[in-house]
Design an enzyme around this catalytic site. Structure first.
Site, short mmCIF file in Angstrom:
data_model
loop_
_atom_site.label_atom_id
_atom_site.label_comp_id
_atom_site.label_asym_id
_atom_site.label_seq_id
_atom_site.Cartn_x
_atom_site.Cartn_y
_atom_site.Cartn_z
N CYS A 167 8.19 -2.11 -9.60
CA CYS A 167 9.63 -2.23 -9.79
C CYS A 167 10.35 -1.03 -9.17
CB CYS A 167 9.95 -2.30 -11.30
SG CYS A 167 11.73 -2.37 -11.62
N HIS A 223 -1.39 2.70 3.52
CA HIS A 223 -0.13 1.92 3.52
C HIS A 223 -0.03 1.03 2.29
CE1 HIS A 223 -0.09 2.46 8.18
NE2 HIS A 223 0.28 3.54 7.53
N1 APR Z 1 -12.49 -5.37 16.51
C1 APR Z 1 -11.93 -4.13 16.70
N2 APR Z 1 -10.65 -3.94 17.09
C2 APR Z 1 -9.90 -5.05 17.33
C3 APR Z 1 -10.40 -6.37 17.16
C4 APR Z 1 -11.75 -6.49 16.72
N3 APR Z 1 -12.31 -7.70 16.54
N4 APR Z 1 -9.41 -7.24 17.47
C5 APR Z 1 -8.32 -6.51 17.81
N5 APR Z 1 -8.62 -5.19 17.73
C6 APR Z 1 -7.76 -4.04 18.00
C7 APR Z 1 -6.69 -4.25 19.04
O1 APR Z 1 -7.21 -4.02 20.33
C8 APR Z 1 -5.67 -3.18 18.62
O2 APR Z 1 -5.98 -1.96 19.27
O3 APR Z 1 -7.05 -3.76 16.79
C9 APR Z 1 -5.87 -3.04 17.12
C10 APR Z 1 -4.72 -3.60 16.30
O4 APR Z 1 -3.58 -2.80 16.55
P1 APR Z 1 -2.21 -3.10 15.76
O5 APR Z 1 -1.92 -4.56 15.84
O6 APR Z 1 -1.19 -2.12 16.26
O7 APR Z 1 -2.56 -2.80 14.23
P2 APR Z 1 -2.72 -1.39 13.52
O8 APR Z 1 -3.19 -0.35 14.47
O9 APR Z 1 -3.51 -1.63 12.31
O10 APR Z 1 -1.19 -1.04 13.09
C11 APR Z 1 -1.02 0.12 12.32
O11 APR Z 1 1.28 -0.53 12.02
O12 APR Z 1 2.71 -2.29 11.61
C12 APR Z 1 2.12 -1.18 11.04
O13 APR Z 1 1.66 -0.85 8.77
C13 APR Z 1 1.25 -1.59 9.89
O14 APR Z 1 -0.88 -0.69 9.21
C14 APR Z 1 -0.14 -1.18 10.32
C15 APR Z 1 0.11 -0.11 11.35
#
Ligand code: APR
Length: 225
Positions: free
Chosen positions: A110, A102
């Site tokens: 730009c 990402h």
């Molecule tokens: N260790 C491991 N996992 C964890 C921890 C931790 N300490 N704390 C939280 N998590 C987990 C949560 O349980 C959840 O499953 O991390 C995950 C975060 O999920 P999201 O908030 O959905 O983030 P992500 O999966 O990275 O989102 C993917 O979505 O918004 C877009 O571009 C953005 O790259 C991002 C993509």
């Protein structure tokens, strides 16, 4: 070995995730801040938000989970770290081959030409408009935009040839990244590391219910023993 990480691996560095409690999508409007339409409508609002995130990334330090993955890369002849995160913490921890699906918040690009500028000190509001008539935007992938094709193909190839894939700190809600842990992981043995159940939990081979900063160092220690 291939590893796919999401924002959860950076939560123990003090950076918010997106969808969990306190997540960025609980307190901010996605379509306003992380979409081409939102940027077109109000580039200063978008840059204010990304300047804040960039400053938070600068303040954050890689945690034991990032460090363990950086050390793990030397134990395997073929090790690829694929991240959805734009915080650069894997690189700061010493990981070398990092595929940033990402993008990242180290530079702006730009919209009208090939010009780029560092975001080391954020984007000044009076510098958003470029002399070519374009605008500087964060060099990351917004909702509705394609992933950088070279990065995506390298990530797919790494996942397809992996014997083992670690899926760390991602809810598995966003495609095509999440597909690396399902349809594009070939014959890999997939291990999820996450304190909570995710959209991928049913499809992986093993789920290690714990935090990245705890489980990854333990995994590294066992791999070394
Ligand atoms: N260790 C491991 N996992 C964890 C921890 C931790 N300490 N704390 C939280 N998590 C987990 C949560 O349980 C959840 O499953 O991390 C995950 C975060 O999920 P999201 O908030 O959905 O983030 P992500 O999966 O990275 O989102 C993917 O979505 O918004 C877009 O571009 C953005 O790259 C991002 C993509």
């Amino acid at each position: 070995m291939a590893v796919l990480t999401g924002s959860g691996i950076s939560s123990e560095s003090g950076l918010p995730t997106f969808r969990g409690a306190g997540g960025l999508w609980r307190t901010h409007r996605v379509e306003q801040l992380a979409s081409p339409e939102g940027f077109e409508r109000d580039p200063r609002l978008v840059w204010t938000w990304y300047n804040e995130r960039r400053a938070a990334h600068h303040q954050a330090q890689p945690n034991a989970g990032h460090d363990a993955l950086a050390q793990m890369q030397d134990l395997f002849g073929d090790f690829t770290l694929i991240t959805q995160n734009v915080d650069s913490l894997h690189l700061r921890a010493g990981s070398r081959r990092v595929l940033e699906l990402h993008g990242n918040l180290r530079e702006a690009r730009c919209t009208g030409c090939a010009a780029r500028r560092s975001l080391e000190d954020g984007m000044p509001m009076d510098a958003i408009d470029h002399a070519c008539g374009g605008r500087f935007r964060p060099d990351i992938v917004w909702f509705g935009e394609p992933l950088p094709q070279d990065v995506w193909h390298a990530a797919m190839e790494a996942s397809m040839r992996a014997d083992v894939m670690l899926v760390v700190g991602t809810s598995g809600m966003v495609y095509p990244a999440a597909a690396l842990a399902t349809e594009f992981c070939g014959e890999a043995f997939v291990v999820e590391i996450n304190p909570e159940e995710t959209a991928l939990s049913h499809a992986v081979d093993v789920t290690l219910r714990g935090s990245a900063a705890t489980v990854l160092p333990e995994l590294l220690a066992r791999l070394r023993s």
